[in-house]
Design an enzyme around this catalytic site. Structure first.
Site, PDB file in Angstrom:
ATOM      1  N   CYS A   1      -3.936   7.354   5.416  1.00  0.00           N
ATOM      2  CA  CYS A   1      -3.853   6.951   4.025  1.00  0.00           C
ATOM      3  C   CYS A   1      -5.083   7.356   3.289  1.00  0.00           C
ATOM      4  O   CYS A   1      -4.987   7.251   2.217  1.00  0.00           O
ATOM      5  CB  CYS A   1      -3.534   5.593   3.984  1.00  0.00           C
ATOM      6  SG  CYS A   1      -4.442   4.331   4.836  1.00  0.00           S
TER       7      CYS A   1
ATOM      8  N   GLU B   1       0.912  -1.204   0.086  1.00  0.00           N
ATOM      9  CA  GLU B   1      -0.027   0.086   0.018  1.00  0.00           C
ATOM     10  C   GLU B   1       1.006   1.146   0.091  1.00  0.00           C
ATOM     11  O   GLU B   1       1.577   1.349   0.995  1.00  0.00           O
ATOM     12  CB  GLU B   1      -0.865  -0.182   1.303  1.00  0.00           C
ATOM     13  CG  GLU B   1      -1.787   1.285   1.392  1.00  0.00           C
ATOM     14  CD  GLU B   1      -2.480   1.265   2.545  1.00  0.00           C
ATOM     15  OE1 GLU B   1      -2.887   2.569   2.966  1.00  0.00           O
ATOM     16  OE2 GLU B   1      -3.050   0.167   3.239  1.00  0.00           O
TER      17      GLU B   1
END
Length: 508
Positions: free
Chosen positions: A282, A245
């Site tokens: 995020c 990620e």
């Protein structure tokens, strides 16, 4: 010359707190991986794996005050946020224990031999087995939920894979504490403590992804760091899956009708989402397409009022703080960009939240304003004000992959269907209403997205995160005595299975 020390640093002052470890040498990484590999057979029993996960959750809960105190000292995220993150972490450990108990993740499929088919079918029995040792790279912004005891570790152990974790340098003391608790949980479950190992240091992280006994890796961090490790994983003599990620802009589209109906609420909601955790989530909304007219003006007035009330925040480390200050200054200097609330440096160790505005037309073609389409880690968002629907479509067509995309539309808004269709290819989670910060740990969750949000199509949150650490194997025409219990006709373990194309009824 001795190994480099690993220091715990207080981000509120920038001063070292204590030395907690030393960086691992190549030999130490090798020993950790080989010990983890040797422990693989002990994880074969699903009952033991479930016990390990529940013991880990119980130990983390019991040491909660100490864990939160350690994490706050190294991240400045605050006890309230970290208490919630710890609860999420232990909940996902227990959730994966339930996944292990249920056994559906094995995806067992049996097709009996059928001589009447053309061509005939042999007897085929398929299930999934663990890949092997998994390398886990901890995140800076989630010292618990995406770090040592986090989702990558929990899902890998649930799959039957030992883990070797590379600690993040921003919270080494927290990492050591959590790793010790996981090793204690392993002992309580009757497992060798080497099913969980922890290493420190940049070079150790590189050695880890290159080690021939490492079978897969999970990473949460920057595009630059993640891509370097991804490339290293692909360049090995035997490439391995690298589930990274990396970065996400998380675009938001607000229709004119939605802004007209709820400008004040939308402005306040956006402010809360983009400043949460000092903008270090995020899923922070980093680009907002909002109308240019009166409704958009009212939305920006609400956003400015709410952002102006936010307190200066401490970022995870001073390197990130400096990058944020430089990044927002570079963006603010672009032609046509304005800062209704100026983001940037606060005090010596803090930053101020703010937002930038720009006409959306400046983002519809390649140029210097492309910088505004890149993630800026910290409490800032860019509001691109559009005049027409064509401008929205042009901007969306230029966006990279994202973890999330959000649509705010009015009831029966004629623009909603087309905009939802335009947002869907951009992200792994598409919201209609609400804000993207906050990721529910639920079976239907997907936390991932097209590159550069992630390097694979998998999720790192939710029950299906376990699939990253498994591979399918089919046995053909194997005598019953050679089959594992999971694939025998009598189903002695009572597992959910597909047999001859239909769900097999389970014994009550």
């Amino acid at each position: 010359m001795g190994a480099a020390p690993v220091w715990s640093v207080d981000p509120r002052t920038g001063k070292a707190r204590e030395q907690v470890a030393v960086e691992a040498t190549a030999d130490e990484v090798d020993r950790a991986v080989r010990a983890a590999e040797a422990a693989r057979p002990a994880l074969a029993d699903r009952t033991v794996r479930a016990a390990l996960l529940r013991a880990a959750a119980d130990l983390l809960d019991a040491a909660g005050e100490q864990v939160v105190e350690a994490a706050d000292a190294e991240t400045a995220l605050g006890p309230t946020r970290l208490t919630g993150e710890l609860a999420r972490t232990t909940a996902q450990l227990r959730a994966f224990a339930e996944v292990v108990d249920d056994g559906a993740f094995l995806d067992i499929r049996i097709d009996h031999a059928d001589a009447d088919r053309t061509p005939p079918w042999p007897d085929l029995r398929r299930w999934k087995i663990p890949l092997g040792v998994v390398a886990v790279y901890s995140a800076s912004n989630f010292p618990l939920a995406f770090s040592v005891p986090g989702g990558d570790t929990a899902s890998a152990l649930a799959a039957g894979c030992p883990v070797v974790i590379k600690a993040h340098p921003d919270h080494p003391a927290t990492s050591e504490l959590c790793a010790a608790l996981l090793r204690k949980a392993a002992q309580q479950a009757g497992l060798p403590e080497t099913v969980v190992a922890l290493v420190h240091g940049f070079d150790a992280g590189v050695e880890l992804v290159r080690h021939p006994l490492v079978a897969a890796a999970g990473f949460t961090g920057s595009v630059r760091g993640g891509r370097a490790l991804f490339d290293a994983a692909a360049a090995r003599p035997v490439p391995i899956p690298f589930h990274g990620e990396l970065g996400s802009l998380n675009p938001v589209v607000i229709t004119e009708a939605a802004a007209d109906e709820g400008a004040r609420t939308l402005g306040a909601g956006l402010a809360g989402s983009m400043t949460l955790g000092s903008g270090q989530f995020c899923t922070k909304p980093g680009l907002v397409l909002a109308p240019a007219g009166d409704a958009g003006d009212r939305l920006l007035t609400s956003l400015a009022a709410a952002v102006s009330e936010s307190e200066p925040g401490v970022m995870l480390d001073h390197r990130m703080r400096d990058a944020f200050v430089a990044g927002v200054a570079e963006r603010a200097a672009l032609d046509g960009v304005e800062a209704p609330v100026t983001p940037g440096a606060g005090g010596e160790h803090t930053v101020n939240a703010g937002f930038l505005t720009v006409p959306a037309r400046r983002l519809t073609a390649e140029g210097p304003h492309d910088l505004l389409l890149e993630e800026c880690f910290g409490p800032v968002t860019v509001v691109a004000r559009y005049e027409t629907r064509d401008e929205i479509d042009a901007v969306l067509s230029r966006l990279p992959g994202n973890l999330t995309a959000t649509l705010h539309a009015a009831a029966d808004d004629p623009e909603a269907p087309g905009l939802l269709a335009a947002l869907t290819p951009l992200a792994g989670r598409v919201l209609v209403g609400g804000w993207p910060t906050g990721v529910a740990v639920a079976p239907a969750q997907h936390h991932g997205g097209p590159y550069p949000a992630t390097t694979s199509a998998s999720t790192s949150v939710g029950a299906t995160a376990i699939e990253r650490w498994l591979r399918p194997v089919t046995y053909q025409s194997a005598p019953p005595a050679l089959l594992p219990p999971e694939l025998r006709d009598d189903n002695p373990l009572g597992l959910p299975r597909m047999v001859d194309g239909r769900p097999e009824p389970l014994a009550r």
